[in-house]
Enzyme design. Structure first.
Site, PDB file in Angstrom:
ATOM      1  N   SER A 184      -3.317  -7.939   3.394  1.00  0.00           N
ATOM      2  CA  SER A 184      -3.305  -7.463   4.458  1.00  0.00           C
ATOM      3  C   SER A 184      -4.368  -8.616   4.773  1.00  0.00           C
ATOM      4  O   SER A 184      -3.832  -8.970   5.332  1.00  0.00           O
ATOM      5  CB  SER A 184      -4.868  -7.032   4.182  1.00  0.00           C
ATOM      6  OG  SER A 184      -3.734  -5.137   4.253  1.00  0.00           O
ATOM      7  N   ARG A 203      -1.133  -6.062  -7.825  1.00  0.00           N
ATOM      8  CA  ARG A 203       0.279  -7.752  -8.110  1.00  0.00           C
ATOM      9  C   ARG A 203      -0.235  -8.131  -9.241  1.00  0.00           C
ATOM     10  O   ARG A 203       1.029  -8.686  -9.198  1.00  0.00           O
ATOM     11  CB  ARG A 203      -0.060  -7.526  -6.188  1.00  0.00           C
ATOM     12  CG  ARG A 203       0.314  -6.813  -5.412  1.00  0.00           C
ATOM     13  CD  ARG A 203       0.023  -7.373  -4.163  1.00  0.00           C
ATOM     14  NE  ARG A 203      -2.351  -7.428  -4.477  1.00  0.00           N
ATOM     15  CZ  ARG A 203      -2.699  -8.108  -3.454  1.00  0.00           C
ATOM     16  NH1 ARG A 203      -2.524  -8.227  -2.096  1.00  0.00           N
ATOM     17  NH2 ARG A 203      -4.179  -7.533  -3.508  1.00  0.00           N
ATOM     18  N   HIS A 260       0.566  -1.006   0.059  1.00  0.00           N
ATOM     19  CA  HIS A 260       0.151   0.107  -0.128  1.00  0.00           C
ATOM     20  C   HIS A 260       0.605   0.904  -0.064  1.00  0.00           C
ATOM     21  O   HIS A 260       0.785   2.889  -0.416  1.00  0.00           O
ATOM     22  CB  HIS A 260      -1.023  -0.150   1.518  1.00  0.00           C
ATOM     23  CG  HIS A 260      -1.992  -1.138   1.084  1.00  0.00           C
ATOM     24  ND1 HIS A 260      -2.545  -2.173   2.459  1.00  0.00           N
ATOM     25  CD2 HIS A 260      -3.196  -1.158   0.202  1.00  0.00           C
ATOM     26  CE1 HIS A 260      -3.525  -2.401   2.315  1.00  0.00           C
ATOM     27  NE2 HIS A 260      -3.698  -2.268   1.319  1.00  0.00           N
ATOM     28  N   LYS A 314     -15.792  -8.139   3.701  1.00  0.00           N
ATOM     29  CA  LYS A 314     -14.454  -9.022   4.571  1.00  0.00           C
ATOM     30  C   LYS A 314     -14.872  -8.299   6.407  1.00  0.00           C
ATOM     31  O   LYS A 314     -15.579  -7.029   6.618  1.00  0.00           O
ATOM     32  CB  LYS A 314     -13.154  -7.708   3.289  1.00  0.00           C
ATOM     33  CG  LYS A 314     -12.711  -8.063   2.831  1.00  0.00           C
ATOM     34  CD  LYS A 314     -11.706  -7.272   2.686  1.00  0.00           C
ATOM     35  CE  LYS A 314     -11.274  -7.675   0.887  1.00  0.00           C
ATOM     36  NZ  LYS A 314      -9.614  -6.990   0.682  1.00  0.00           N
TER      37      LYS A 314
HETATM   38  O1  PNS Z   1      -8.683  -3.286  -0.135  1.00  0.00           O
HETATM   39  P1  PNS Z   1      -9.732  -3.260  -0.490  1.00  0.00           P
HETATM   40  O2  PNS Z   1     -11.119  -4.263   0.481  1.00  0.00           O
HETATM   41  O3  PNS Z   1      -9.720  -4.482  -1.939  1.00  0.00           O
HETATM   42  O4  PNS Z   1     -11.226  -2.205  -1.568  1.00  0.00           O
HETATM   43  C1  PNS Z   1     -11.998  -2.368  -1.711  1.00  0.00           C
HETATM   44  C2  PNS Z   1     -12.738  -0.860  -1.943  1.00  0.00           C
HETATM   45  C3  PNS Z   1     -13.192  -0.960  -0.468  1.00  0.00           C
HETATM   46  C4  PNS Z   1     -11.904   0.050  -2.416  1.00  0.00           C
HETATM   47  C5  PNS Z   1     -14.235  -1.307  -2.260  1.00  0.00           C
HETATM   48  O5  PNS Z   1     -14.908  -1.898  -1.633  1.00  0.00           O
HETATM   49  C6  PNS Z   1     -14.856  -0.301  -2.708  1.00  0.00           C
HETATM   50  O6  PNS Z   1     -14.597   0.541  -3.295  1.00  0.00           O
HETATM   51  N1  PNS Z   1     -15.925   0.137  -1.936  1.00  0.00           N
HETATM   52  C7  PNS Z   1     -16.815   1.464  -1.271  1.00  0.00           C
HETATM   53  C8  PNS Z   1     -18.560   0.637  -2.080  1.00  0.00           C
HETATM   54  C9  PNS Z   1     -18.405   1.493  -3.857  1.00  0.00           C
HETATM   55  O7  PNS Z   1     -18.349   2.224  -4.080  1.00  0.00           O
HETATM   56  N2  PNS Z   1     -18.753   0.108  -4.554  1.00  0.00           N
HETATM   57  C10 PNS Z   1     -19.315   0.287  -5.665  1.00  0.00           C
HETATM   58  C11 PNS Z   1     -18.300   0.543  -6.785  1.00  0.00           C
HETATM   59  S1  PNS Z   1     -16.946  -0.867  -6.853  1.00  0.00           S
END
Ligand code: PNS
Length: 165
Positions: free
Chosen positions: A133, A96, A19, A43
């Site tokens: 993570s 990645r 990150h 999660k």
């Molecule tokens: O680190 P992560 O868990 O892979 O991050 C995922 C994250 C939090 C970026 C993704 O779940 C997200 O964008 N959540 C916000 C909700 C949202 O906007 N959803 C609709 C479009 S994907």
């Protein structure tokens, strides 16, 4: 929407060296960078959001990442609503492997439809390619040493402070 303002969103549970590498690269590319802790309902969280914010702030400061970097959290709805609020035209994600491409591509398309926000994929240093993570959470929960995979403030917290959670 300003294409010079970007958001790096994620669960950051906990922040890893991967990150931090993406944050450093994105901070060098954009005029303003928002590092956004977003609750991922898919999660089960290890750390409270406030703790993730503190660890990100400490890790960014210790890594001497320069530029206009804002650390914030968002639990009010869509990620693109935050981007729209702060005028950001770009979402930055670290990639990645092909697995990440498959996971991120639908979200990038949906976010572009929702708010005309572009997603930019950055490639982190290959040294961090296998760090996630979820692996760090597993190793930490079983008492293993996660210091090779996370910034020093995160390693210190997981070694000591996390006992009080
Ligand atoms: O680190 P992560 O868990 O892979 O991050 C995922 C994250 C939090 C970026 C993704 O779940 C997200 O964008 N959540 C916000 C909700 C949202 O906007 N959803 C609709 C479009 S994907």
């Amino acid at each position: 929407m300003n294409p010079r303002i970007a958001v790096v969103p994620g669960s950051f549970d906990p922040p890893t060296l991967g990150h931090l590498d993406v944050i450093r690269r994105a901070a060098a590319l954009y005029d303003q960078l928002h590092v956004l802790v977003v609750h991922n309902p898919g999660k089960e969280a290890m750390l409270p959001i406030a703790q993730r914010l503190t660890l990100l702030e400490q890790s960014i400061a210790q890594a001497e990442i320069t530029g206009d970097v804002v650390v914030a959290s968002w639990s009010m709805g869509l990620l693109v609503d935050y981007a729209t609020d702060v005028g950001a035209g770009v979402l930055v994600k670290g990639i990645r492997s092909q697995v990440d491409v498959a996971y991120e591509t639908p979200m990038a398309i949906v976010n572009r439809h929702l708010a005309h926000v572009e997603t930019v994929f950055l490639l982190p240093d290959p040294a961090h390619a296998l760090v996630s993570s979820s692996l760090v959470r597993q190793v930490a929960s079983l008492g293993g040493d996660v210091s090779p995979f996370v910034p020093e403030p995160v390693a210190r917290f997981l070694d000591t402070g996390a006992r009080d959670l």
